[in-house]
Design an enzyme around this catalytic site. Structure first.
Site, PDB file in Angstrom:
ATOM      1  N   HIS A   1       6.827  -0.734   2.650  1.00 38.09           N
ATOM      2  CA  HIS A   1       6.852  -2.125   3.137  1.00 38.09           C
ATOM      3  C   HIS A   1       6.038  -3.013   2.227  1.00 38.09           C
ATOM      4  O   HIS A   1       5.004  -2.622   1.703  1.00 38.09           O
ATOM      5  CB  HIS A   1       6.346  -2.245   4.580  1.00 38.09           C
ATOM      6  CG  HIS A   1       5.042  -1.577   4.841  1.00 38.09           C
ATOM      7  ND1 HIS A   1       4.918  -0.211   5.009  1.00 38.09           N
ATOM      8  CD2 HIS A   1       3.790  -2.073   4.984  1.00 38.09           C
ATOM      9  CE1 HIS A   1       3.661   0.100   5.230  1.00 38.09           C
ATOM     10  NE2 HIS A   1       2.939  -1.008   5.212  1.00 38.09           N
TER      11      HIS A   1
ATOM     12  N   HIS B   1       6.598   4.125   5.815  1.00 36.61           N
ATOM     13  CA  HIS B   1       7.908   3.541   5.493  1.00 36.61           C
ATOM     14  C   HIS B   1       7.574   2.421   4.517  1.00 36.61           C
ATOM     15  O   HIS B   1       6.761   1.545   4.842  1.00 36.61           O
ATOM     16  CB  HIS B   1       8.538   2.984   6.790  1.00 36.61           C
ATOM     17  CG  HIS B   1       9.931   2.442   6.641  1.00 36.61           C
ATOM     18  ND1 HIS B   1      10.854   2.518   7.666  1.00 36.61           N
ATOM     19  CD2 HIS B   1      10.551   1.809   5.620  1.00 36.61           C
ATOM     20  CE1 HIS B   1      11.991   1.954   7.273  1.00 36.61           C
ATOM     21  NE2 HIS B   1      11.824   1.501   6.041  1.00 36.61           N
TER      22      HIS B   1
ATOM     23  N   GLN C   1       0.894  -1.160   0.000  1.00 41.29           N
ATOM     24  CA  GLN C   1       0.000   0.000   0.000  1.00 41.29           C
ATOM     25  C   GLN C   1       0.931   1.207   0.000  1.00 41.29           C
ATOM     26  O   GLN C   1       1.551   1.503   1.019  1.00 41.29           O
ATOM     27  CB  GLN C   1      -0.920  -0.063   1.218  1.00 41.29           C
ATOM     28  CG  GLN C   1      -1.551  -1.468   1.341  1.00 41.29           C
ATOM     29  CD  GLN C   1      -2.820  -1.511   2.161  1.00 41.29           C
ATOM     30  OE1 GLN C   1      -3.907  -1.584   1.593  1.00 41.29           O
ATOM     31  NE2 GLN C   1      -2.680  -1.470   3.460  1.00 41.29           N
TER      32      GLN C   1
ATOM     33  N   HIS D   1       3.923  -6.441   2.218  1.00 40.99           N
ATOM     34  CA  HIS D   1       3.271  -7.479   3.019  1.00 40.99           C
ATOM     35  C   HIS D   1       3.477  -8.806   2.292  1.00 40.99           C
ATOM     36  O   HIS D   1       3.176  -8.917   1.097  1.00 40.99           O
ATOM     37  CB  HIS D   1       1.750  -7.250   3.091  1.00 40.99           C
ATOM     38  CG  HIS D   1       1.348  -5.993   3.786  1.00 40.99           C
ATOM     39  ND1 HIS D   1       0.972  -5.965   5.103  1.00 40.99           N
ATOM     40  CD2 HIS D   1       1.226  -4.709   3.349  1.00 40.99           C
ATOM     41  CE1 HIS D   1       0.638  -4.731   5.448  1.00 40.99           C
ATOM     42  NE2 HIS D   1       0.775  -3.946   4.401  1.00 40.99           N
TER      43      HIS D   1
ATOM     44  N   GLN E   1      -1.991   2.951   3.125  1.00 37.07           N
ATOM     45  CA  GLN E   1      -0.746   2.836   3.911  1.00 37.07           C
ATOM     46  C   GLN E   1      -0.903   3.553   5.249  1.00 37.07           C
ATOM     47  O   GLN E   1      -1.336   4.708   5.288  1.00 37.07           O
ATOM     48  CB  GLN E   1       0.415   3.475   3.126  1.00 37.07           C
ATOM     49  CG  GLN E   1       1.768   3.326   3.793  1.00 37.07           C
ATOM     50  CD  GLN E   1       2.869   4.097   3.053  1.00 37.07           C
ATOM     51  OE1 GLN E   1       2.616   5.181   2.497  1.00 37.07           O
ATOM     52  NE2 GLN E   1       4.051   3.545   3.020  1.00 37.07           N
ATOM     53  N   THR E   2      -0.575   2.851   6.311  1.00 34.67           N
ATOM     54  CA  THR E   2      -0.679   3.461   7.645  1.00 34.67           C
ATOM     55  C   THR E   2       0.686   3.743   8.261  1.00 34.67           C
ATOM     56  O   THR E   2       0.797   4.593   9.124  1.00 34.67           O
ATOM     57  CB  THR E   2      -1.472   2.550   8.607  1.00 34.67           C
ATOM     58  OG1 THR E   2      -0.849   1.268   8.632  1.00 34.67           O
ATOM     59  CG2 THR E   2      -2.920   2.414   8.173  1.00 34.67           C
ATOM     60  N   VAL E   3       1.705   3.010   7.846  1.00 32.53           N
ATOM     61  CA  VAL E   3       3.058   3.264   8.355  1.00 32.53           C
ATOM     62  C   VAL E   3       3.875   3.877   7.212  1.00 32.53           C
ATOM     63  O   VAL E   3       4.050   3.243   6.164  1.00 32.53           O
ATOM     64  CB  VAL E   3       3.727   1.959   8.858  1.00 32.53           C
ATOM     65  CG1 VAL E   3       5.144   2.249   9.346  1.00 32.53           C
ATOM     66  CG2 VAL E   3       2.902   1.321   9.975  1.00 32.53           C
TER      67      VAL E   3
HETATM   68  P1  AMP Z   1      -0.097  -0.689   5.938  1.00 27.03           P
HETATM   69  O1  AMP Z   1      -1.501  -0.505   6.442  1.00 27.03           O
HETATM   70  O2  AMP Z   1       0.002  -1.267   4.574  1.00 27.03           O
HETATM   71  O3  AMP Z   1       0.738   0.575   6.103  1.00 27.03           O
HETATM   72  O4  AMP Z   1       0.553  -1.793   6.865  1.00 27.03           O
HETATM   73  C1  AMP Z   1       1.158  -1.510   8.088  1.00 27.03           C
HETATM   74  C2  AMP Z   1       1.547  -2.839   8.674  1.00 27.03           C
HETATM   75  O5  AMP Z   1       2.472  -2.593   9.707  1.00 27.03           O
HETATM   76  C3  AMP Z   1       0.378  -3.617   9.289  1.00 27.03           C
HETATM   77  O6  AMP Z   1       0.463  -4.966   8.858  1.00 27.03           O
HETATM   78  C4  AMP Z   1       0.623  -3.482  10.783  1.00 27.03           C
HETATM   79  O7  AMP Z   1       0.151  -4.601  11.491  1.00 27.03           O
HETATM   80  C5  AMP Z   1       2.131  -3.389  10.812  1.00 27.03           C
HETATM   81  N1  AMP Z   1       2.699  -2.711  11.971  1.00 27.03           N
HETATM   82  C6  AMP Z   1       2.338  -1.529  12.505  1.00 27.03           C
HETATM   83  N2  AMP Z   1       3.139  -1.213  13.547  1.00 27.03           N
HETATM   84  C7  AMP Z   1       4.032  -2.228  13.660  1.00 27.03           C
HETATM   85  C8  AMP Z   1       5.103  -2.514  14.540  1.00 27.03           C
HETATM   86  N3  AMP Z   1       5.437  -1.701  15.541  1.00 27.03           N
HETATM   87  N4  AMP Z   1       5.785  -3.679  14.368  1.00 27.03           N
HETATM   88  C9  AMP Z   1       5.443  -4.526  13.363  1.00 27.03           C
HETATM   89  N5  AMP Z   1       4.453  -4.313  12.503  1.00 27.03           N
HETATM   90  C10 AMP Z   1       3.747  -3.177  12.638  1.00 27.03           C
END
Ligand code: AMP
Length: 160
Positions: free
Chosen positions: A96, A94, A83, A98, A90-92
Protein backbone atom coordinates in the site's frame (compact mmCIF):
# COMPACT_ATOMS: atom_id res chain seq x y z
CA UNK A 1 -19.41 -6.78 -0.59
CA UNK A 2 -15.81 -6.40 0.45
CA UNK A 3 -12.32 -6.19 -0.99
CA UNK A 4 -9.20 -7.61 0.62
CA UNK A 5 -6.59 -5.40 2.26
CA UNK A 6 -4.22 -8.05 3.58
CA UNK A 7 -6.27 -9.98 6.14
CA UNK A 8 -8.89 -7.20 6.42
CA UNK A 9 -12.21 -7.28 4.59
CA UNK A 10 -12.78 -3.69 3.47
CA UNK A 11 -16.36 -2.67 2.79
CA UNK A 12 -17.07 -1.06 -0.55
CA UNK A 13 -18.28 1.94 1.38
CA UNK A 14 -14.59 2.60 2.20
CA UNK A 15 -13.43 2.37 -1.43
CA UNK A 16 -13.51 5.55 -3.50
CA UNK A 17 -11.33 4.70 -6.49
CA UNK A 18 -10.86 1.72 -8.75
CA UNK A 19 -8.55 1.40 -11.76
CA UNK A 20 -7.73 -1.74 -13.72
CA UNK A 21 -5.34 -3.05 -11.08
CA UNK A 22 -5.61 -0.76 -8.01
CA UNK A 23 -8.03 0.55 -5.41
CA UNK A 24 -8.07 3.74 -3.37
CA UNK A 25 -9.51 3.43 0.12
CA UNK A 26 -10.00 5.69 3.08
CA UNK A 27 -7.95 5.03 6.19
CA UNK A 28 -9.07 3.51 9.47
CA UNK A 29 -6.56 5.65 11.40
CA UNK A 30 -5.44 8.58 9.23
CA UNK A 31 -2.63 10.75 10.55
CA UNK A 32 -3.87 13.81 8.65
CA UNK A 33 -7.04 14.86 6.86
CA UNK A 34 -7.15 13.15 3.50
CA UNK A 35 -4.58 10.46 4.39
CA UNK A 36 -5.66 7.64 2.09
CA UNK A 37 -4.24 4.34 0.88
CA UNK A 38 -3.66 3.07 -2.65
CA UNK A 39 -3.38 -0.68 -3.00
CA UNK A 40 -3.00 -3.23 -5.80
CA UNK A 41 -6.12 -5.34 -6.29
CA UNK A 42 -3.97 -8.42 -5.87
CA UNK A 43 -3.38 -9.22 -2.22
CA UNK A 44 0.40 -9.52 -2.02
CA UNK A 45 2.62 -8.32 0.82
CA UNK A 46 5.69 -7.04 -0.95
CA UNK A 47 6.33 -4.43 -3.64
CA UNK A 48 8.74 -6.77 -5.40
CA UNK A 49 5.89 -9.22 -6.07
CA UNK A 50 4.08 -6.75 -8.30
CA UNK A 51 4.21 -7.04 -12.08
CA UNK A 52 5.34 -4.02 -14.14
CA UNK A 53 1.70 -3.42 -15.08
CA UNK A 54 0.68 -3.40 -11.40
CA UNK A 55 3.52 -1.05 -10.41
CA UNK A 56 2.59 1.31 -13.21
CA UNK A 57 -1.11 1.25 -12.38
CA UNK A 58 -0.44 1.66 -8.64
CA UNK A 59 1.75 4.75 -9.06
CA UNK A 60 -0.46 6.32 -11.72
CA UNK A 61 -3.38 5.78 -9.33
CA UNK A 62 -1.41 7.36 -6.46
CA UNK A 63 -0.68 10.36 -8.70
CA UNK A 64 -4.33 10.77 -9.69
CA UNK A 65 -5.55 10.34 -6.10
CA UNK A 66 -2.80 12.61 -4.76
CA UNK A 67 -3.95 15.46 -6.98
CA UNK A 68 -7.47 15.19 -5.61
CA UNK A 69 -6.67 14.82 -1.90
CA UNK A 70 -4.10 17.61 -1.98
CA UNK A 71 -6.65 19.98 -3.50
CA UNK A 72 -9.71 18.87 -1.58
CA UNK A 73 -8.00 18.78 1.83
CA UNK A 74 -6.21 22.12 1.31
CA UNK A 75 -2.74 20.60 1.11
CA UNK A 76 0.35 22.35 -0.20
CA UNK A 77 2.26 19.14 -0.87
CA UNK A 78 2.04 15.39 -0.41
CA UNK A 79 3.92 12.74 1.49
CA UNK A 80 3.82 9.60 -0.63
CA UNK A 81 5.18 6.67 1.34
CA UNK A 82 5.42 2.91 1.35
CA UNK A 83 6.55 0.72 4.22
CA UNK A 84 7.54 -2.39 2.31
CA UNK A 85 7.91 -5.24 4.79
CA UNK A 86 7.62 -5.51 8.58
CA UNK A 87 11.21 -4.38 9.22
CA UNK A 88 10.32 -1.11 7.49
CA UNK A 89 7.24 -0.64 9.67
CA UNK A 90 4.61 -2.34 7.50
CA UNK A 91 1.72 -3.57 9.62
CA UNK A 92 -0.74 -4.69 6.94
CA UNK A 93 0.81 -7.36 4.68
CA UNK A 94 -0.67 -6.02 1.46
CA UNK A 95 1.31 -3.52 -0.63
CA UNK A 96 0.00 0.00 0.00
CA UNK A 97 1.02 3.55 -0.73
CA UNK A 98 0.17 6.16 1.89
CA UNK A 99 -0.89 9.45 0.25
CA UNK A 100 -0.90 12.19 2.86
CA UNK A 101 -1.75 15.87 2.21
CA UNK A 102 0.87 18.12 3.80
CA UNK A 103 1.10 21.78 4.78
CA UNK A 104 3.94 23.96 5.99
CA UNK A 105 4.17 23.58 9.77
CA UNK A 106 1.79 20.62 10.06
CA UNK A 107 4.45 18.82 12.09
CA UNK A 108 7.19 20.58 14.03
CA UNK A 109 9.81 18.70 12.05
CA UNK A 110 8.91 17.62 8.55
CA UNK A 111 10.02 14.02 8.96
CA UNK A 112 7.94 13.62 12.15
CA UNK A 113 5.29 12.42 9.70
CA UNK A 114 7.11 9.06 9.66
CA UNK A 115 7.10 8.77 13.47
CA UNK A 116 3.40 9.56 13.33
CA UNK A 117 2.84 6.80 10.76
CA UNK A 118 4.44 4.42 13.24
CA UNK A 119 2.01 5.53 15.95
CA UNK A 120 -0.96 4.15 14.00
CA UNK A 121 0.03 0.74 15.33
CA UNK A 122 -0.92 1.93 18.82
CA UNK A 123 -4.54 2.26 19.91
CA UNK A 124 -4.91 5.20 22.25
CA UNK A 125 -7.21 8.18 22.77
CA UNK A 126 -5.64 10.12 19.90
CA UNK A 127 -5.45 7.17 17.54
CA UNK A 128 -8.85 5.53 17.74
CA UNK A 129 -10.07 3.63 14.69
CA UNK A 130 -12.70 5.69 12.89
CA UNK A 131 -16.29 4.58 12.66
CA UNK A 132 -17.65 2.96 9.53
CA UNK A 133 -19.95 5.95 9.09
CA UNK A 134 -17.12 8.47 9.22
CA UNK A 135 -15.06 6.51 6.71
CA UNK A 136 -18.06 6.01 4.40
CA UNK A 137 -18.79 9.75 4.43
CA UNK A 138 -15.21 10.54 3.41
CA UNK A 139 -15.25 7.88 0.68
CA UNK A 140 -18.58 9.25 -0.63
CA UNK A 141 -17.05 12.72 -0.77
CA UNK A 142 -13.94 11.51 -2.62
CA UNK A 143 -15.78 9.19 -5.00
CA UNK A 144 -17.32 12.20 -6.73
CA UNK A 145 -13.88 13.24 -8.08
CA UNK A 146 -13.20 9.98 -9.89
CA UNK A 147 -14.83 7.90 -12.64
CA UNK A 148 -17.76 5.81 -11.41
CA UNK A 149 -16.75 2.52 -9.84
CA UNK A 150 -18.23 -0.07 -12.15
CA UNK A 151 -17.61 -3.65 -13.18
CA UNK A 152 -14.74 -3.57 -15.64
CA UNK A 153 -12.76 -6.36 -17.28
CA UNK A 154 -14.24 -8.88 -14.90
CA UNK A 155 -13.23 -6.86 -11.83
CA UNK A 156 -15.51 -6.80 -8.84
CA UNK A 157 -18.31 -4.29 -9.29
CA UNK A 158 -18.35 -1.52 -6.73
CA UNK A 159 -21.73 -0.24 -7.76
CA UNK A 160 -23.60 -3.10 -6.10
P1 AMP B 1 1.54 0.41 7.46
O1 AMP B 1 1.87 0.60 8.91
O2 AMP B 1 2.42 1.14 6.52
O3 AMP B 1 1.39 -1.07 7.10
O4 AMP B 1 0.12 1.07 7.25
C1 AMP B 1 -1.08 0.41 7.48
C2 AMP B 1 -2.16 1.43 7.25
O5 AMP B 1 -3.38 0.74 7.11
C3 AMP B 1 -2.34 2.43 8.40
O6 AMP B 1 -2.45 3.73 7.85
C4 AMP B 1 -3.64 1.98 9.05
O7 AMP B 1 -4.33 3.05 9.63
C5 AMP B 1 -4.36 1.41 7.86
N1 AMP B 1 -5.38 0.40 8.16
C6 AMP B 1 -5.27 -0.68 8.96
N2 AMP B 1 -6.41 -1.40 8.94
C7 AMP B 1 -7.25 -0.76 8.09
C8 AMP B 1 -8.58 -0.98 7.66
N3 AMP B 1 -9.31 -2.01 8.09
N4 AMP B 1 -9.14 -0.08 6.80
C9 AMP B 1 -8.41 0.99 6.37
N5 AMP B 1 -7.16 1.25 6.74
C10 AMP B 1 -6.58 0.39 7.59
Amino acid sequence: MTIAFGPHAIRHSQVFFSSALSYGLVNLKPIARGHVLVIPKRNVPRFTALTPAEVSDLFLSAQTIGRVVETQFQGQALTVAMQDGPAAGQTVPHVHIHVIPRRFGDWANNDDVYAELDQTKVDNEERKPRSEEEMAAEADFLRAFFPPLAAKDGQVSLTT
